[in-house]
Every structure is written in structure tokens, then in C-alpha cells.
Design a protein around this motif. Structure first.
Motif: not given
Length: 444
Positions: A276-299
């Protein structure tokens, strides 16, 4: 109002913030101080919360900080959700225990005691900081093992500390839905310690409907606890056990399953968190981290307790979020205290004679009335001998481990492990204490 979240870089933080965004009452939280010792985690969570608050000018202001004092000062409420030692510490706890053939789990059994040994000193220091800089604040403790940590913090802050676990209330909600009953009209007769309790009755408009559930094979088969424990065992007990009692009633099965799983729960979470944190650091300023967090929590939720069950199934206890999970319970406590919106919920609170046979100053998990004057555990019937005996034994263990953590006593640590019902040998207890000494800094 100001809310500070200790361990603000953790995965629960967005749940809490979403609950605050949905809150329309007054007074409400206007400032959220996020404290964490990991700057990367903290920065990632700030980005997620900022994304969740997009388009909401009334959203609580987020103030991240690496300084505990800055976070706590002037707070009205404090959420404590720390993981002392991180997931590396959890994995070590699991493997030391499993290496001796006993349960390696972060809240139950020797693994939970090891977690408490290194966490109690940190949380009592935090309690002293809160007492100095926010003496009127109420502390809602999420930090595991929740009952032990809450009791240790109460030695500093008294009844202004309460522990929150959603497992009992989640059970009540699921039973209500299963039986097509209005959860708001349901009252639970529940007694226990954190992760060790029993649902003994379900009052719906004053009528106990639990016997109907216990007599219905189809309904019990749909209930998660019915699948975990089996209908016959639940009927033998005459109550529905908290899902964590699986580790007691099916201990050998659980230990065997965890050893055969290939990876412990801590190792699974460490992998998912690293990703999660590796993928989060690769995200740009355009957002999308909330979706990444939700999918990680669901798994993460989908595999909850799966490693310990011989049938390969998982449970639903940790999967609930938002207004129905930990965050919802915490927001309910805040509303009851700050607005006098009286609520009854199952919390970890000082006993004060509520559970006969246990010390008045110990922490128990029972139905509790919360209002502007604080928390008030409700009168409950005396537990049966099995329940009281197990609660008393585990409570004694908890007190030994608190003493070991605060006084640095190896003798107290050995006593805690040796007296735990899931450790079957003083020799093993000594080996466990030696195996955990480095992380906990307990000395002779």
C-alpha cells in the motif's frame, strides 16, 4: 472541538474522519490533530483525508504532527490507536509463541501478552502527557490489547479512559438483521473482557429472543458465530461467544491452522501494508489514494481470522466500517458526552461492581450508558461459573502483565505467561518470557 488521533498514520484514521464528515450535530469536531512517528505514513494519511474532504468547506481541519505534545494539547477527545513495534513486532510475537507450540495472536494468549509488555509503558507515558496538556479530555482507546491498555491508562487518567471494540456491537447488529429486527430496539445482555465475552440475552421490546435464535438451525447456520463454533456447542453454552473465544474453545485447531497457513496474520498485513505505502508513494498529485486505501482495507477484512480456522473461512467482525464500526462507536461516545445524547453501547470500562466476582478497579466489557456526565456501566447478572472462572483467570494474567511492563519484573512476566489458560507449562512460560525480553525491556 479538537480531536487528536494518536497513531494517525494507521488504517483506521480514514474511517474516523469519514464519520466526522457525516456528523451534522453541534458542537462538532472542527480540528483533527494527527500524530504519528512515521512521517511517510502521516503524509499518506493526510493526502487520503484531504481527498475525502474535497468539496467540503466544513470539513474538520487536519493538523499533522510528529510531536505528541502538539497533538494532545487542548484536545477535547483523544483517540489512541498505536501499534508499538509495528508489524515487525507483531510478526515476532507470533513466531516466538508458535515456536513453542502456543497461540501467536496479537490480542489473545501469549502473543497478546507480548504486545502488551512493550505497549503498556508507551501508553502510560501518553496518558501522563494527556493528563498534563488535556486534563479534561476523554480518551477512547483502540490500541490492542484494548482491555489491558485501557486498564493501564486508567491508573493515570481514571474513568476518562474507555476502550472501544466493535466486535460485541457488531454481533448484535448482525443478529438483528438476521432475525429481521430493528437494531435500535434491541438490547444486548453481554458480559466479558475484551475479546473474551458472551452474548447471554437479546431483549427486543423487553422480550428475550436469543432462545429463538439458538433453537433455529437455519438461522444459526447463517450466523458467523454459528459457523465458527457450531450450533451444538453454542447451545451447550447457552450463549453466543465472542468470536475470539474460538482461540480458547478450539485452541489446538487454531494453532495447527496458523502453523500450516504458511504466513501468519502479521506477515499477511505486513505484505499488504508495504504494498500500500509503496503504491501510495507512486501516486501523483491527481489523487486516487482514497480508492487505494478502500481496496486495501477490503482485502484485509476479507481474510480476517482466516489463518486460524481449519475450515479456511474468515469472519466478518473486523470488516464493518463507517458508522457501524469502531468509528461509529467512537462518534457515538463523543456525541453522548459533548451533546448529552444518551446512548447505551458495549465498552471497556472500570468494573465498579458491575461484574460480581471481579475487582472493582479492573476493566470489563459490558453494556454502558454514556451521557454528559461520563460513562456508567449498567448492572448485569452474575456470570455463570465457566464465564466467571475464565474471566477471573485472564484478568489475573492481565494484571501480572501490566505489573511486568510497568515495573520491569521478569517474575511478573513469567507469572503472566504461566497462568494464562492457553499456556500449558511453566517451562514454556519461562521460555516465552525470555523470548520476548528484548522487545519489552523487562528485566530481572
Amino acid at each position: 472541538m479538537k480531536l487528536s488521533i494518536l497513531g494517525g498514520g494507521g488504517f483506521r484514521t480514514p474511517h474516523v474522519y469519514q464519520a466526522l464528515l457525516r456528523d451534522r450535530g453541534a458542537p462538532r469536531v472542527e480540528e483533527v490533530a494527527l500524530h504519528d512517528i512515521d512521517e511517510t505514513r502521516l503524509r499518506t494519511m493526510v493526502a487520503i483525508l484531504t481527498e475525502l474532504a474535497e468539496g467540503r468547506p466544513d470539513a474538520p481541519v487536519i493538523r499533522p504532527t510528529l510531536e505528541l505534545e502538539t497533538a494532545v494539547e487542548g484536545s477535547d477527545f483523544v483517540f489512541a490507536a498505536l501499534r508499538v513495534g509495528g508489524l515487525d513486532g507483531r510478526c515476532r510475537d507470533e513466531h516466538v509463541a508458535l515456536g513453542h507450540g502456543v497461540l501467536g495472536q496479537e490480542t489473545t494468549g501469549p502473543g497478546g501478552l507480548a504486545y502488551a509488555l512493550r505497549t503498556v509503558p508507551v501508553m502510560t507515558r501518553a496518558a501522563r502527557t494527556i493528563k498534563k496538556l488535556a486534563p479534561d479530555a476523554y480518551v477512547m482507546n483502540f490500541t490492542n490489547p484494548a482491555g489491558i491498555i485501557t486498564e493501564a491508562m486508567q491508573t493515570v487518567l481514571g474513568d476518562r479512559v474507555l476502550g472501544i471494540c466493535d466486535t460485541p456491537s457488531g454481533l448484535g447488529r448482525r443478529v438483528a438483521r438476521l432475525m429481521r429486527l430493528d437494531p435500535a430496539r434491541l438490547r444486548m445482555d453481554y458480559v466479558g473482557l475484551n475479546h473474551l465475552g458472551w452474548l447471554r440475552g437479546l431483549l427486543y421490546d423487553g422480550r428475550d429472543v436469543l432462545p429463538e435464535l439458538l433453537a433455529d438451525d437455519a438461522l444459526l447456520g447463517e450466523l458467523e458465530e454459528g459457523r465458527i463454533f457450531g450450533a451444538d456447542w453454542i447451545r451447550t453454552l447457552g450463549s453466543i461467544p465472542n468470536e475470539y473465544l474460538y482461540y480458547y474453545y478450539f485452541n489446538r485447531d487454531a494453532v495447527h491452522a496458523i502453523r500450516e497457513a504458511g504466513a501468519t496474520r502479521g506477515e499477511q498485513l505486513r505484505t499488504s501494508q508495504t504494498d500500500f505505502y509503496r503504491n501510495a508513494s507512486a501516486h501523483g498529485p491527481e489523487g486516487g489514494l482514497a480508492g487505494l486505501w478502500r481496496s486495501t482495507v477490503e482485502r484485509r477484512s476479507a481474510s480476517y481470522m482466516a489463518e486460524a480456522r481449519s475450515d479456511g473461512g474468515s469472519t466478518t467482525g473486523a470488516a464493518v466500517s463507517g458508522d457501524e464500526g469502531y468509528a461509529g462507536v467512537a462518534l457515538g461516545v463523543m456525541a453522548a458526552i459533548s451533546r448529552d445524547e444518551r446512548q447505551t453501547m458495549i465498552l471497556n470500562v472500570r468494573n465498579n461492581g458491575t461484574v460480581q466476582g471481579l475487582p472493582d478497579d479492573c476493566v470489563v466489557e459490558v453494556p454502558t450508558l454514556v451521557d454528559a456526565s461520563g460513562v456508567h456501566p449498567l448492572t448485569t447478572d452474575r456470570p455463570d461459573l465457566h464465564q466467571l472462572g475464565l474471566m477471573a483467570q485472564v484478568k489475573d494474567v492481565e494484571r501480572h502483565v501490566i505489573a511486568a511492563a510497568l515495573d520491569g519484573s521478569r517474575q511478573q512476566a513469567v507469572a503472566a505467561f504461566a497462568l494464562h489458560p492457553l499456556v500449558d507449562s511453566v517451562t514454556v512460560a519461562r521460555s516465552l518470557a525470555d523470548g520476548y525480553l528484548g522487545a519489552s525491556q523487562v528485566q530481572d
